[in-house]
Design an enzyme around this catalytic site. Sequence first.
Site, short mmCIF file in Angstrom:
data_model
loop_
_atom_site.label_atom_id
_atom_site.label_comp_id
_atom_site.label_asym_id
_atom_site.label_seq_id
_atom_site.Cartn_x
_atom_site.Cartn_y
_atom_site.Cartn_z
N ARG A 1 0.83 -1.21 0.00
CA ARG A 1 0.00 0.00 0.00
C ARG A 1 0.87 1.26 0.00
NH1 ARG A 1 -4.55 0.59 4.35
NH2 ARG A 1 -2.88 -0.09 5.72
N ARG B 1 2.68 3.77 4.98
CA ARG B 1 2.29 3.97 6.38
C ARG B 1 3.25 3.23 7.31
NH1 ARG B 1 -4.16 3.04 6.85
NH2 ARG B 1 -3.49 1.92 8.71
N ARG C 1 -1.63 -6.26 14.11
CA ARG C 1 -2.96 -5.70 13.80
C ARG C 1 -3.94 -6.84 13.51
NH1 ARG C 1 -1.44 -1.49 9.30
NH2 ARG C 1 -3.67 -1.10 9.20
P1 AP5 Z 1 -7.34 -0.35 2.14
O1 AP5 Z 1 -8.58 0.02 1.41
O2 AP5 Z 1 -6.42 0.76 2.54
O3 AP5 Z 1 -7.70 -1.30 3.38
P2 AP5 Z 1 -8.36 -0.97 4.77
O4 AP5 Z 1 -9.27 -2.08 5.10
O5 AP5 Z 1 -8.93 0.42 4.78
O6 AP5 Z 1 -7.05 -1.07 5.66
P3 AP5 Z 1 -6.55 -0.22 6.86
O7 AP5 Z 1 -5.12 -0.67 7.10
O8 AP5 Z 1 -6.70 1.26 6.66
O9 AP5 Z 1 -7.47 -0.68 7.97
P4 AP5 Z 1 -7.18 -0.75 9.41
O10 AP5 Z 1 -8.52 -1.04 9.88
O11 AP5 Z 1 -6.13 -1.67 9.90
O12 AP5 Z 1 -6.48 0.65 9.72
P5 AP5 Z 1 -7.06 2.03 10.23
O13 AP5 Z 1 -6.48 3.10 9.42
O14 AP5 Z 1 -8.53 1.95 10.40
O15 AP5 Z 1 -6.53 -1.41 1.25
C1 AP5 Z 1 -5.27 -1.89 1.64
C2 AP5 Z 1 -4.39 -2.08 0.40
O16 AP5 Z 1 -4.89 -3.16 -0.37
C3 AP5 Z 1 -4.36 -0.86 -0.55
O17 AP5 Z 1 -3.08 -0.73 -1.08
C4 AP5 Z 1 -5.38 -1.23 -1.64
O18 AP5 Z 1 -5.06 -0.64 -2.88
C5 AP5 Z 1 -5.27 -2.74 -1.68
N1 AP5 Z 1 -6.54 -3.41 -1.96
C6 AP5 Z 1 -7.78 -3.04 -1.49
N2 AP5 Z 1 -8.72 -3.90 -1.93
C7 AP5 Z 1 -8.07 -4.85 -2.66
C8 AP5 Z 1 -8.50 -5.99 -3.41
N3 AP5 Z 1 -9.80 -6.35 -3.47
N4 AP5 Z 1 -7.56 -6.72 -4.06
C9 AP5 Z 1 -6.26 -6.35 -4.03
N5 AP5 Z 1 -5.78 -5.27 -3.37
C10 AP5 Z 1 -6.69 -4.52 -2.69
O19 AP5 Z 1 -6.46 2.05 11.73
C11 AP5 Z 1 -5.09 2.28 11.97
C12 AP5 Z 1 -4.84 2.22 13.48
O20 AP5 Z 1 -5.59 3.27 14.15
C13 AP5 Z 1 -5.31 0.93 14.18
O21 AP5 Z 1 -4.32 -0.08 14.11
C14 AP5 Z 1 -5.56 1.43 15.62
O22 AP5 Z 1 -4.37 1.56 16.34
C15 AP5 Z 1 -6.13 2.82 15.38
N6 AP5 Z 1 -7.60 2.80 15.29
C16 AP5 Z 1 -8.36 3.10 14.19
N7 AP5 Z 1 -9.66 2.98 14.46
C17 AP5 Z 1 -9.76 2.57 15.76
C18 AP5 Z 1 -10.83 2.22 16.61
N8 AP5 Z 1 -12.12 2.27 16.17
N9 AP5 Z 1 -10.56 1.83 17.86
C19 AP5 Z 1 -9.29 1.77 18.32
N10 AP5 Z 1 -8.22 2.08 17.57
C20 AP5 Z 1 -8.44 2.47 16.29
#
Ligand code: AP5
Length: 217
Positions: free
Chosen positions: A126, A159, A170
Amino acid sequence: MKLILLGPPGAGKGTQCKRIVDRYGLAHLSSGDILRAERAADSELGRKAQHYMDTGGLVPDDLIIDMMIGAIKRASGAGYVLDGFPRTVAQAEGLDEALNKAGETISAVVSLKVPDEAILDRMTGRRSCPKCGAVYHVVNLKPATEGQCDNGCGPLVQRKDDTPEVVSNRLKTYHEQTAAVLGYYQKRQASILQIDANQPIDAVTNAVFKALEGLDV
Ligand code: AP5
């Protein structure tokens, strides 16, 4: 329409949310994006969240619930998609309490299913735009010019939490604390749209749109 997108890290929540909001004119409320903006602004919340985010743990529920309920209130009137929230049963309960007070309900929960084996490649490949938040992949979703955002913002970055060690934490956190959120909504007989997200990005989008078209909202 008020949607929750659930799925493991790297399931494609952010990628699919962007397409859903473009099509339906909804607000995209991503807890991860909001936290990263707080960190970039060096706010008190951003500083408190830093360690949890860098190690793949979860930011404490009370901070997240306040932050996301605030974001939902600011989006008031408009429909929205919640991305990355709720991530624990306590967060789901906090959301329900706030929605009940406002006399609102969630239209549907979209659950993206991807096996763990598919996740590592997605996360380590990513690339994100630190300015506009656009998300790319070095193989699956390339920008027009390598390393540059298509929206003219400049260089893309990787990231900090997309290293193999943090991704593994994670995923562990997801299985221990977040997977149960789907069961919470099943018990409440929410409308749940199960999507096979282990297929190419456009095929997932088609499946999501088809499922949303069947919703009675
Ligand atoms: P992408 O669309 O970026 O995936 P995503 O599901 O949004 O992944 P994230 O890493 O953003 O989710 P996350 O839930 O771990 O992180 P968040 O930012 O919420 O796709 C990923 C990659 O794959 C991209 O390169 C894309 O192009 C590719 N791709 C997508 N679909 C595909 C497909 N079908 N086939 C092939 N490739 C594909 O959270 C980050 C941190 O913040 C957490 O670890 C935590 O510490 C904190 N946090 C956030 N929310 C909370 C909460 N509610 N409570 C507590 N802590 C929190």
